[in-house]
Design a protein around this motif. Structure first.
Motif, short mmCIF file in Angstrom:
data_model
loop_
_atom_site.label_atom_id
_atom_site.label_comp_id
_atom_site.label_asym_id
_atom_site.label_seq_id
_atom_site.Cartn_x
_atom_site.Cartn_y
_atom_site.Cartn_z
N GLU A 71 0.84 -1.21 0.00
CA GLU A 71 0.00 0.00 0.00
C GLU A 71 0.88 1.26 0.00
N ARG A 72 1.94 1.24 0.79
CA ARG A 72 2.81 2.41 0.89
C ARG A 72 3.46 2.74 -0.46
N ASN A 73 3.98 1.72 -1.14
CA ASN A 73 4.62 1.96 -2.44
C ASN A 73 3.61 2.47 -3.47
N ALA A 74 2.40 1.93 -3.43
CA ALA A 74 1.37 2.39 -4.37
C ALA A 74 1.05 3.86 -4.15
N LEU A 75 0.95 4.27 -2.88
CA LEU A 75 0.62 5.66 -2.57
C LEU A 75 1.77 6.61 -2.89
N LEU A 76 2.96 6.29 -2.38
CA LEU A 76 4.07 7.23 -2.49
C LEU A 76 4.61 7.33 -3.91
N GLY A 77 4.33 6.34 -4.72
CA GLY A 77 4.75 6.40 -6.12
C GLY A 77 3.66 6.84 -7.07
N HIS A 78 2.52 7.23 -6.55
CA HIS A 78 1.36 7.53 -7.40
C HIS A 78 1.54 8.79 -8.22
N GLY A 79 2.10 9.83 -7.63
CA GLY A 79 2.40 11.03 -8.40
C GLY A 79 1.29 12.04 -8.53
N SER A 80 0.32 12.05 -7.63
CA SER A 80 -0.70 13.10 -7.64
C SER A 80 -0.24 14.24 -6.74
N ALA A 81 -0.98 15.34 -6.78
CA ALA A 81 -0.62 16.49 -5.94
C ALA A 81 -0.58 16.12 -4.46
N VAL A 82 -1.58 15.35 -4.01
CA VAL A 82 -1.65 14.96 -2.59
C VAL A 82 -0.58 13.94 -2.25
N THR A 83 -0.44 12.89 -3.05
CA THR A 83 0.53 11.84 -2.70
C THR A 83 1.97 12.31 -2.83
N ASP A 84 2.24 13.29 -3.69
CA ASP A 84 3.60 13.85 -3.75
C ASP A 84 3.96 14.52 -2.43
N GLN A 85 3.02 15.25 -1.85
CA GLN A 85 3.29 15.89 -0.55
C GLN A 85 3.44 14.84 0.55
N LEU A 86 2.61 13.81 0.51
CA LEU A 86 2.73 12.74 1.50
C LEU A 86 4.07 12.04 1.39
N ALA A 87 4.57 11.87 0.16
CA ALA A 87 5.87 11.22 -0.03
C ALA A 87 6.99 12.06 0.60
N LEU A 88 6.96 13.36 0.38
CA LEU A 88 7.98 14.23 0.99
C LEU A 88 7.92 14.17 2.51
N LEU A 89 6.73 14.27 3.05
CA LEU A 89 6.57 14.26 4.50
C LEU A 89 6.96 12.91 5.09
N TYR A 90 6.57 11.83 4.42
CA TYR A 90 6.92 10.49 4.90
C TYR A 90 8.43 10.32 4.96
N HIS A 91 9.14 10.73 3.93
CA HIS A 91 10.59 10.50 3.91
C HIS A 91 11.32 11.37 4.92
N GLN A 92 10.81 12.57 5.21
CA GLN A 92 11.40 13.34 6.30
C GLN A 92 11.14 12.67 7.64
N TRP A 93 9.94 12.14 7.80
CA TRP A 93 9.60 11.45 9.06
C TRP A 93 10.48 10.23 9.27
N ILE A 94 10.65 9.43 8.24
CA ILE A 94 11.40 8.18 8.40
C ILE A 94 12.89 8.45 8.59
N ASP A 95 13.36 9.60 8.10
CA ASP A 95 14.79 9.91 8.18
C ASP A 95 15.16 10.60 9.49
N ALA A 96 14.15 11.00 10.26
CA ALA A 96 14.42 11.74 11.50
C ALA A 96 14.68 10.76 12.65
N TYR A 97 15.44 11.25 13.60
CA TYR A 97 15.63 10.44 14.81
C TYR A 97 14.39 10.61 15.67
N GLN A 98 13.63 9.53 15.81
CA GLN A 98 12.40 9.60 16.59
C GLN A 98 12.11 8.21 17.19
N PRO A 99 11.48 8.20 18.34
CA PRO A 99 11.36 6.94 19.10
C PRO A 99 10.46 5.90 18.47
#
Length: 320
Positions: free
Chosen positions: A223-251
Motif C-alpha cells: 500500500e505504501r509503495n502504491a501511494l508514495l509512487g502515485h504522483g498526484s498532488a496529494v501523494t507527492d506531498q505525502l511522499a515528501l513528509l513520509y521520507h522526512q519522518w522516516i529519516d528523523a531520529y524519533q522513538p
C-alpha cells in the motif's frame, strides 16, 4: 363532483420532504480539524484523506501542541501545493513541553508564515455561526479543546460532536497485530494534556472516541509503495513528509507507520469502519482513560474493520 385537494397536496409534501432528505444526506459534513501535524506522520495521511473526500467540508484547521506557528506553516505549504489554499488555518496554544521531535520541520520551514489567527477564537466563532452543524475532529493533544471549553463552555457545547483519536481503554500499544496487546496504556494525546482531556470528557458534548484499541492500523509495503509512487498532488506531498519522518531520529521509527489519526476520518466517511460501544470514560490524574460504571459519555470504537478501512483509504488517495 368536489375535487379532493388533500391527495395532491399530500403527494407534493411527500416529494418535498424526500427532496429535503436527499439534499441533507448529500450535504458535506462540516469539520474543524485540530491536529499536531509535523511530528508523527499519521496526521499527514489523515489530512490527505480529508482533502480527497468531497463528503467533508473542512471549515478550518487549528494547530495543536508544541510549535503551533511552524505547524501552521507546514499546513500552508501542503494546502497550497494541493490546491486547497482557501482552507483557513489558525494557530493553537503554543506549548514548550513537547518531548517529541518535529520530524517534518524542514518541509514546514519552506512554507509561508501565515498571519496569526487565534485557534480558540476561530473555533468558537465557527460554532456560534453554525450551531449543531460542526464536527470537531480532534487528532492531537487536547490543549486547544480544553482552552475553548474554559473560554466558552456554552458555545463549545453547541458542537454536533467531537470525533477524537485518543485514549487506551481495554488494550494498549503494540508493535504488530501478531503479538498480544499490552494492557491499557497512557496514550500520547491524552497524557500530553490531562487537564484538557478531563475537561472534554466532562463537557457534555457528544464524543466519538477512537482509542489505540482500534487505531493501530499499519501502512504495509504494498500500500505504501502504491501511494508514495502515485504522483498526484496529494501523494507527492505525502511522499515528501513520509521520507522526512522516516529519516528523523524519533522513538517510534518504523518503515510501516501506524495510521492512528486516519481511522476517525475513515469513520466519518463510513461508520461501518468502527462499531461503537457506549461507555462511561473517566480520565484519571495519571492520564489513563478508565472505563467505569455510569451514564455513557462517549461512543467508543474498541475494534475496527481493517479491510473496510483500506477499501476507503486506498482508492481515495489514489484518485487524481
Amino acid at each position: 363532483m368536489a375535487y379532493n385537494l388533500a391527495r395532491p397536496l399530500r403527494g407534493l409534501f411527500t416529494a418535498f420532504a424526500l427532496s429535503c432528505a436527499m439534499l441533507a444526506q448529500a450535504a458535506p459534513q462540516k469539520v474543524i480539524v485540530d491536529m499536531d501535524i509535523g511530528d508523527d506522520i499519521d496526521d499527514a495521511f489523515a489530512l490527505g484523506l480529508l482533502l480527497q473526500s468531497p463528503e467533508i467540508e473542512i471549515v478550518g484547521i487549528t494547530t495543536a501542541w508544541g510549535d503551533t506557528a511552524l505547524r501552521a506553516q507546514l499546513l500552508e505549504r501542503m494546502l497550497r501545493e494541493t490546491g486547497h489554499s482557501q482552507i483557513p488555518v489558525a494557530q493553537g496554544v503554543r506549548t514548550t513541553n513537547n518531548p517529541q521531535p518535529f520530524t517534518q520541520a524542514r518541509y514546514a520551514q519552506r512554507g509561508k508564515a501565515l498571519p496569526p489567527v487565534d485557534a480558540i477564537g476561530f473555533m468558537l466563532d465557527q460554532i456560534k455561526r453554525q450551531p449543531g452543524q460542526i464536527t470537531l475532529l480532534a487528532l492531537g493533544p487536547l490543549t486547544n479543546i480544553g482552552a475553548a471549553i474554559e473560554r466558552d463552555a456554552a458555545t463549545f457545547g453547541k458542537l454536533k460532536q467531537v470525533v477524537m483519536m485518543g485514549g487506551s481503554v481495554r488494550s494498549g500499544y503494540r508493535k504488530s497485530q501478531y503479538v498480544p496487546s499490552r494492557p491499557a496504556d497512557k496514550e500520547y494525546n491524552i497524557v500530553s494534556d490531562i487537564a484538557g482531556a478531563q475537561k472534554l470528557f466532562t463537557a457534555g458534548v457528544p464524543i466519538v472516541m477512537m482509542p489505540v484499541d482500534s487505531t493501530q492500523i499499519r501502512l504495509d509495503e504494498v500500500e505504501r509503495n502504491a501511494l508514495l509512487g502515485h504522483g498526484s498532488a496529494v501523494t507527492d506531498q505525502l511522499a515528501l513528509l513520509y521520507h522526512q519522518w522516516i529519516d528523523a531520529y524519533q522513538p517510534w521509527s518504523s518503515n510501516m507507520p501506524s495510521l492512528f489519526d486516519v481511522v476517525p476520518v475513515a469513520w466519518l466517511l463510513d461508520p461501518a469502519v468502527c462499531q461503537l460501544t457506549p461507555l462511561h470514560i473517566v480520565v484519571d490524574k495519571d492520564g489513563y482513560t478508565r472505563e467505569q460504571a455510569g451514564k455513557p459519555n462517549a461512543q467508543v470504537c474498541l475494534a475496527s474493520d481493517q479491510k473496510r478501512f483500506f477499501e476507503i483509504f486506498m482508492p481515495r488517495l489514489l484518485k487524481d
